[in-house]
Design a protein around this motif. Structure first.
Motif, PDB file in Angstrom:
ATOM      1  N   TRP A 290      10.045  -1.312  12.483  1.00 24.56           N
ATOM      2  CA  TRP A 290       9.218  -1.872  11.412  1.00 24.56           C
ATOM      3  C   TRP A 290       9.291  -3.392  11.321  1.00 24.56           C
ATOM      4  O   TRP A 290       8.354  -4.026  10.882  1.00 24.56           O
ATOM      5  N   ASN A 291      10.414  -4.003  11.738  1.00 20.27           N
ATOM      6  CA  ASN A 291      10.497  -5.465  11.644  1.00 20.27           C
ATOM      7  C   ASN A 291      10.913  -6.120  12.959  1.00 20.27           C
ATOM      8  O   ASN A 291      11.095  -7.337  13.009  1.00 20.27           O
ATOM      9  N   LYS A 292      11.084  -5.317  14.011  1.00 21.99           N
ATOM     10  CA  LYS A 292      11.432  -5.802  15.352  1.00 21.99           C
ATOM     11  C   LYS A 292      12.782  -6.516  15.390  1.00 21.99           C
ATOM     12  O   LYS A 292      13.051  -7.316  16.295  1.00 21.99           O
TER      13      LYS A 292
ATOM     14  N   GLN B  15      10.814  -4.294  -3.013  1.00 25.74           N
ATOM     15  CA  GLN B  15      11.961  -4.242  -2.109  1.00 25.74           C
ATOM     16  C   GLN B  15      11.898  -3.046  -1.169  1.00 25.74           C
ATOM     17  O   GLN B  15      12.384  -3.111  -0.035  1.00 25.74           O
ATOM     18  N   ASN B  16      11.302  -1.949  -1.613  1.00 27.91           N
ATOM     19  CA  ASN B  16      11.344  -0.712  -0.841  1.00 27.91           C
ATOM     20  C   ASN B  16      10.028  -0.345  -0.169  1.00 27.91           C
ATOM     21  O   ASN B  16       9.947   0.695   0.497  1.00 27.91           O
ATOM     22  N   SER B  17       9.028  -1.169  -0.310  1.00 26.45           N
ATOM     23  CA  SER B  17       7.763  -0.910   0.375  1.00 26.45           C
ATOM     24  C   SER B  17       7.892  -1.268   1.851  1.00 26.45           C
ATOM     25  O   SER B  17       8.765  -2.049   2.252  1.00 26.45           O
ATOM     26  N   TYR B  18       7.011  -0.710   2.649  1.00 28.22           N
ATOM     27  CA  TYR B  18       6.981  -1.058   4.071  1.00 28.22           C
ATOM     28  C   TYR B  18       6.726  -2.548   4.247  1.00 28.22           C
ATOM     29  O   TYR B  18       7.372  -3.215   5.060  1.00 28.22           O
TER      30      TYR B  18
ATOM     31  N   ARG C 122       0.848  -1.189   0.000  1.00 27.79           N
ATOM     32  CA  ARG C 122       0.000   0.000   0.000  1.00 27.79           C
ATOM     33  C   ARG C 122       0.883   1.239   0.000  1.00 27.79           C
ATOM     34  O   ARG C 122       1.811   1.342   0.805  1.00 27.79           O
ATOM     35  N   PHE C 123       0.579   2.177  -0.892  1.00 29.08           N
ATOM     36  CA  PHE C 123       1.395   3.380  -1.039  1.00 29.08           C
ATOM     37  C   PHE C 123       0.528   4.626  -0.956  1.00 29.08           C
ATOM     38  O   PHE C 123      -0.552   4.687  -1.552  1.00 29.08           O
ATOM     39  N   ASP C 124       1.028   5.615  -0.239  1.00 29.64           N
ATOM     40  CA  ASP C 124       0.407   6.933  -0.255  1.00 29.64           C
ATOM     41  C   ASP C 124       0.913   7.667  -1.496  1.00 29.64           C
ATOM     42  O   ASP C 124       2.076   7.544  -1.874  1.00 29.64           O
TER      43      ASP C 124
END
Length: 368
Positions: free
Chosen positions: A271-273, A82-85, A17-19
């Motif tokens: 974001w990934n702990k 690769q660069n999405s959250y 999902r992208f803003d």
């Protein structure tokens, strides 16, 4: 592939999902991004926060967005993945092998020869791969001099100058106001917890020891922390959220210092702990005054659980440092200590810049 407002993209099994403001800001067109310097040219503050594209389309490999002013942005779908959250949540920033004594010894990690390390990229790359995976690495057959130890250090990184200087010699003369400058045993700890950014890497080279004892202890702090995460997740969470002060006050001869560093014992990426640093030093932990009274006992309990893991005999790796063998330690991950010793013992070493170590690793094709 499927997308809908604001923008949802399903590609290679990943739903992203992208803003729209993010998609405009990250445009890689020549007018928005300087490919020669790898820097953004677009003024982010000039992008309307409620911007929406006039048109969106895609083919099998590329997403195309046309903005209201006619500007077109193109994104490779693989790049977006690769660069999405959502993509980053599935990736480790730095792959590691967590270890206790048994795991490390069975891995049979080899040392790198001094000349191979200095003169070949293959030797340097092998060393750095060991260091990134395990948090410790060794170089053998190094001449037992301060000068050659410095050559080894500078092969990887700039030496980080601190209140201890650049290269330091550690003996039991108590020339500095620190327990390390005695013959006493040292419990496991990480160094410079009293810096706002603790030193990332350090090396030790025993130039001379005329006596007994003095073995070096190393413990994978990430292995111990992972055990806490698995079996006591609420304690792991507490140790990663409560900031503490660490303090170093020195008033010995010409050395006058008062250093304070603040941060939690366990540091994770939100974001990934993923755990990226442990700040553990019971010698230098300051007064606990950053924790409300109703949390204090819970924090002590969590700290005790982590300490018990760190002190398990099966998690300890003991190394006898000798002239010619240089040990590098990831100070953000691996705790070190020593047993007491007799006689004269001289350790030479320094701290290295973590950023430079990782930079060298990436330039050699390693994930860091």
């Amino acid at each position: 592939m499927f997308f809908c407002p604001p923008l949802e993209v399903l590609y290679s099994g990943t739903c992203m999902r992208f803003d729209y403001v993010w998609l405009r800001d990250h445009c890689r067109s020549a007018s928005c991004y300087n490919a020669k310097t790898n820097q953004r040219s677009l003024d982010t503050a000039s992008v309307e926060l409620d911007i929406k594209p006039a048109q969106v389309r895609a083919d099998d490999t590329t997403l195309y967005l046309t903005w209201p002013d006619g500007h077109m942005t193109r994104y490779g779908l693989q790049w977006l993945t690769q660069n999405s959250y959502e993509g980053q949540k599935q990736q480790l920033v730095q792959p590691r092998i967590l270890w206790n004594e048994k795991i490390y010894k069975e891995a049979n990690v080899s040392s790198v020869n001094f000349l191979d390390f200095l003169e070949t990229n293959e030797g340097l790359r092998e060393f750095l791969q060991n260091f990134l995976l395990y948090g410790i690495a060794f170089v053998d057959n190094v001449p037992a001099t301060r000068e050659d130890t410095e050559r080894v250090a500078k092969r990887i990184s700039h030496i980080r100058e601190t209140i201890y200087g650049k290269m330091w010699d550690l003996t039991s003369d108590f020339s500095r106001g620190d327990t390390a400058y005695t013959k006493l045993a040292l419990d496991r700890h990480t160094d410079t917890t009293y810096f706002q950014e603790p030193c990332g890497m350090q090396l030790f080279h025993c130039l001379r020891h005329e006596g007994t004892g003095g073995r070096t202890l190393v413990v994978d702090g990430f292995y111990a922390a992972d055990q806490v995460r698995q079996h006591h997740p609420e304690d792991f969470e507490l140790l990663s959220n409560v900031p503490l002060k660490h303090e170093y006050i020195e008033n010995v001869s010409a050395s006058q210092n008062h250093m304070v560093g603040i941060g939690p014992v366990l540091n994770v990426y939100p974001w990934n702990k993923e755990l990226y640093m442990i700040r553990y030093n019971n010698y230098d932990r300051s007064v606990i005054n950053t924790v409300p009274y109703n949390v204090v006992r819970s924090w002590y309990s969590a700290h005790r659980i982590l300490t018990n893991e760190l002190r398990r005999p099966e998690n300890e790796l003991w190394v006898k440092l000798k002239p010619g063998k240089v040990m590098f330690v990831d100070n953000w991950r691996v705790l070190h200590g020593r047993e007491s010793f007799t006689g004269y013992r001289q350790i030479c070493g320094c701290y290295l810049s973590r950023d430079d170590v990782l930079n060298t690793s990436r330039l050699l094709g390693l994930k860091a």
